[in-house]
Scaffold this motif. Structure first.
Motif, short mmCIF file in Angstrom:
data_model
loop_
_atom_site.label_atom_id
_atom_site.label_comp_id
_atom_site.label_asym_id
_atom_site.label_seq_id
_atom_site.Cartn_x
_atom_site.Cartn_y
_atom_site.Cartn_z
N ASP A 228 0.83 -1.20 0.00
CA ASP A 228 0.00 0.00 0.00
C ASP A 228 0.87 1.26 0.00
OD1 ASP A 228 -2.31 -1.41 -0.01
OD2 ASP A 228 -2.58 -1.41 2.16
N SER A 229 2.02 1.17 0.63
CA SER A 229 2.86 2.36 0.77
C SER A 229 4.15 2.29 -0.04
CB SER A 229 3.25 2.57 2.24
OG SER A 229 2.11 2.70 3.03
N PHE A 230 4.55 1.07 -0.41
CA PHE A 230 5.84 0.92 -1.07
C PHE A 230 5.72 0.12 -2.37
CE2 PHE A 230 6.68 1.38 3.42
CZ PHE A 230 7.68 2.34 3.44
N VAL A 231 6.67 0.38 -3.25
CA VAL A 231 6.81 -0.45 -4.44
C VAL A 231 7.89 -1.47 -4.12
CG1 VAL A 231 7.47 -0.47 -6.87
CG2 VAL A 231 6.20 1.45 -5.95
N LEU A 232 7.55 -2.74 -4.23
CA LEU A 232 8.52 -3.79 -3.92
C LEU A 232 9.04 -4.35 -5.24
CD1 LEU A 232 6.60 -5.66 -1.06
CD2 LEU A 232 8.03 -3.64 -0.91
N VAL A 233 10.35 -4.35 -5.38
CA VAL A 233 10.98 -4.82 -6.61
C VAL A 233 11.89 -5.98 -6.28
CG1 VAL A 233 12.32 -4.13 -8.63
CG2 VAL A 233 11.06 -2.41 -7.35
N GLY A 234 11.93 -6.98 -7.16
CA GLY A 234 12.85 -8.10 -6.96
C GLY A 234 12.10 -9.37 -6.60
N ASN A 235 12.82 -10.47 -6.67
CA ASN A 235 12.19 -11.77 -6.48
C ASN A 235 12.49 -12.32 -5.10
OD1 ASN A 235 11.04 -14.28 -6.86
ND2 ASN A 235 12.89 -15.12 -7.81
N LEU A 236 11.47 -12.37 -4.28
CA LEU A 236 11.65 -12.97 -2.95
C LEU A 236 11.21 -14.43 -2.94
CD1 LEU A 236 10.43 -10.06 -0.65
CD2 LEU A 236 12.75 -10.87 -0.91
N LEU A 237 10.56 -14.86 -4.03
CA LEU A 237 10.14 -16.26 -4.12
C LEU A 237 11.32 -17.06 -4.64
CD1 LEU A 237 7.80 -18.33 -3.94
CD2 LEU A 237 7.32 -17.84 -6.32
N ASN A 238 12.10 -17.58 -3.75
CA ASN A 238 13.30 -18.33 -4.17
C ASN A 238 13.50 -19.51 -3.22
OD1 ASN A 238 14.87 -17.40 -1.82
ND2 ASN A 238 14.74 -15.40 -2.82
N GLY A 239 14.53 -20.29 -3.53
CA GLY A 239 14.78 -21.52 -2.78
C GLY A 239 14.97 -21.29 -1.28
N TYR A 240 15.59 -20.18 -0.92
CA TYR A 240 15.82 -19.90 0.49
C TYR A 240 14.50 -19.69 1.23
CZ TYR A 240 20.81 -19.19 -0.43
OH TYR A 240 22.12 -19.37 -0.78
N TRP A 241 13.64 -18.88 0.63
CA TRP A 241 12.38 -18.55 1.31
C TRP A 241 11.52 -19.82 1.46
CZ3 TRP A 241 7.04 -18.06 -0.28
CH2 TRP A 241 6.23 -17.46 0.71
N ILE A 242 11.51 -20.63 0.41
CA ILE A 242 10.69 -21.85 0.46
C ILE A 242 11.25 -22.82 1.49
CG2 ILE A 242 10.06 -23.88 -0.93
CD1 ILE A 242 9.79 -21.67 -3.24
N SER A 243 12.57 -22.93 1.55
CA SER A 243 13.18 -23.80 2.57
C SER A 243 12.85 -23.32 3.96
CB SER A 243 14.71 -23.82 2.40
OG SER A 243 15.03 -24.28 1.14
N TYR A 244 12.83 -22.02 4.13
CA TYR A 244 12.50 -21.44 5.44
C TYR A 244 11.08 -21.80 5.84
CZ TYR A 244 11.98 -17.96 9.14
OH TYR A 244 11.75 -17.35 10.34
N ILE A 245 10.17 -21.70 4.88
CA ILE A 245 8.76 -22.02 5.16
C ILE A 245 8.62 -23.50 5.49
CG2 ILE A 245 6.43 -22.12 4.14
CD1 ILE A 245 7.33 -19.29 4.57
N ILE A 246 9.32 -24.34 4.71
CA ILE A 246 9.22 -25.79 4.92
C ILE A 246 9.80 -26.16 6.29
CG2 ILE A 246 10.12 -28.03 4.14
CD1 ILE A 246 9.84 -26.96 1.25
N LEU A 247 10.92 -25.54 6.65
CA LEU A 247 11.53 -25.83 7.95
C LEU A 247 10.56 -25.44 9.08
CD1 LEU A 247 14.11 -26.99 9.07
CD2 LEU A 247 15.12 -24.73 9.11
N ASN A 248 9.85 -24.34 8.89
CA ASN A 248 8.84 -23.92 9.87
C ASN A 248 7.75 -24.97 10.02
OD1 ASN A 248 8.54 -21.19 11.24
ND2 ASN A 248 9.50 -20.64 9.32
N ALA A 249 7.35 -25.52 8.88
CA ALA A 249 6.21 -26.45 8.89
C ALA A 249 6.60 -27.83 9.39
CB ALA A 249 5.63 -26.55 7.48
#
Lengths: 280, 235
Positions: free
Chosen positions: A54-75
């Motif tokens: 709503d307030s910022f323009v977000l640029v770049g790819n945060l959907l990557n192997g690190y983020w997914i591994s982090y989510i999986i480790l959480n689960a």
């Protein structure tokens, strides 16, 4: 001598079909989660960052192997204890069920050496299961989704880690996850020393974990007092490696408490097993 | 009777004095000045100083084309404030608004006219903006806005004169307050006391600043529309 015993124990562990259930479960589940993230991961990220958009323009790819591994480790660290207990609960009780207890202790090894070898091999199995999770989620994740920055929601801030600042955090986080799962393994072996059937230790371990997690989840004053004494409270503290700055005191405290639990369960098992009247 | 009339006379005098400059003509000159720029590209260094967001400093390239097309390229993840991103007064002044001249003010040694702008269109996010306009160069040096529901923000701008003689920002400081409730929550809170405190803190309003340093302007090079077709990086 211990090394030979450990090798024998590992041979016994990996000869059993149940040992591979955990590896197969992770091997099937993690690619399914990868597929789900491939199809819907961007929506999840958009949902998480919707307030910022709503307030910022977000640029770049945060959907990557690190983020997914982090989510999986959480689960998965919540559910891996069952896969650990499945094997660890059978380590001593399984000998009784198979009728090999007496054969085992009539060999020229002390009961203490048997317990040490069982513990070491159980912890090696636990470590290999966590390593398998790391390979499946992180390595495959990086191959499929590539690298990039990691976005983490810490309790008080959103943290974006640079690519070069992530891998060591995962190595330590998986190491910590292996330590916390080793507590589960130790608890299972402890229960395994009490009975002659593997089902009991597996169920008892899971019951303890579920009870502790529920007690931790209730935000009531009286339960808050006992929370620091529940080892389950420290299982998810691998997340501390993804906070900035690192709270080394908290990590060290959690490590010591988990290590202390392993020592406690090992000592209790050793005492019980030494005095145990072997009849089967 | 005279006691009742005196305040009214004073009020009318203040209003009459405060309207001594025509705010619409000041803002029209600002728009006109900016309208000379059809497109530009610029390199930008981004530094975020926000208590709820920790991210490394970033470099990005911004592409702008009239009237409001924006495309940003960055090797890594970058977060840029939406407001003032294209440093165009057009976003604020192209829709219907009502403006009031308030006073003269001096900002970093530069004399400015302070103008309040109230958007008249119902869908506008901004409820009220105050602009500090350098009337010699026809540039907006500062913007203070209240938005719904995000909170307030202040933009401070410094300018440089480009090779082609246009004044464009050399730096921008975007200061804002934001309601914590619209920010993403942690996936799972740990149950210990520290996180309980964090949960309580999560209801508070947060503040922050984003610093943007601009360099290497390339103006009116005839940027193709295709550059702006990547929706994900477009404003």
């Amino acid at each position: 001598m211990i090394l030979t015993l450990v090798k024998i124990e590992l041979l016994k562990i990996f000869k059993k079909w149940r040992t591979y259930i955990g590896f197969i479960a992770i091997g099937v589940l993690v690619p399914l989660l990868h597929l789900a993230m491939y199809l819907e991961g961007q929506h999840s990220l958009d949902f998480i960052t919707r307030g910022l958009r709503d307030s910022f323009v977000l640029v770049g790819n945060l959907l990557n192997g690190y983020w997914i591994s982090y989510i999986i480790l959480n689960a998965l660290t919540v559910h891996i204890p069952f896969l650990v207990a499945l094997v660890a609960g059978d380590l001593l009780a399984g000998e009784a069920t198979a009728g090999t207890y007496r054969v085992l202790i009539t060999r020229p090894v002390s009961r203490m050496q048997v317990v040490i070898a069982k513990y070491i091999s159980g912890i090696i199995y636990t470590g290999s299961l966590v390593l398998w999770l790391a390979i499946m989620s992180l390595v495959i994740g990086l191959i499929v989704f590539g690298t990039g920055e990691l976005i983490v929601m810490s309790p008080d801030a959103i943290i974006i880690f640079e690519k070069s600042d992530i891998l060591w955090r995962f190595v330590l986080a998986y190491g910590f996850a292996a330590l916390s799962m080793s507590v589960v393994c130790s608890l299972s072996i402890f229960f395994s020393s009490l009975v002659e059937n593997a089902i009991g230790p597996i169920v008892a371990t899971m019951a303890i974990i579920i009870i502790f997690i529920i007690l931790s989840a209730f935000d009531v004053e009286i339960l808050r007092e006992i929370r620091p004494y529940l080892f389950t409270n420290y299982i998810l503290q691998w997340r501390e490696f993804f906070y900035n700055p690192l709270n080394l005191d908290k990590i060290l405290k959690a490590t010591l408490i988990l290590g202390g639990h392993i020592l406690l369960f090992f000592t209790a098992t050793a005492i019980i097993f030494k005095k145990k009247d072997i009849l089967s | 009777m005279s006691k009742k009339i005196l305040p009214l006379v004073l009020l009318f005098s203040i209003l009459a004095f405060s309207q001594s400059k025509n705010p619409d003509s000041i803002l029209d000159r600002v728009k006109e000045e900016f309208n000379k720029i059809d497109d530009y590209t610029v390199d930008v260094k981004i530094k975020v100083d926000v208590d709820f967001l920790k991210m490394p400093d970033r470099e990005a390239k911004i592409f702008f084309k009239k009237p409001d097309k924006i495309h940003i390229e960055s090797e890594g993840f970058a977060m840029l404030p939406k407001e003032g991103l294209n440093f165009s007064p057009l976003g604020l002044l192209n829709s219907k608004y009502s403006s009031f001249y308030v006073r003269e003010d001096t900002l970093t040694g530069i004399e400015t006219s302070v103008i309040k702008v109230i958007p008249l269109e119902g869908g506008a996010d901004v409820i009220l903006s105050t602009l500090w306009v350098d009337t010699k160069r026809d540039l907006i040096l500062k913007i203070e806005s209240s938005r719904k529901p995000q909170g307030t923000f202040v933009i401070d701008l410094d300018y440089l004169k480009t090779d082609k003689g246009f004044w464009l920002p050399s730096s921008m400081i975007f200061s804002f307050s934001i309601d914590r409730s619209i920010l993403p929550r942690q996936f799972n809170f740990d149950a210990d006391s520290d996180d309980k405190k964090a949960r309580e803190d999560s209801t508070k309003t947060r503040t922050g600043k984003v610093f943007l340093d601009y360099s290497n302007y390339k103006i009116n090079t005839g940027l193709s529309d295709e550059i702006f077709e990547n929706k994900s990086n477009q404003k």
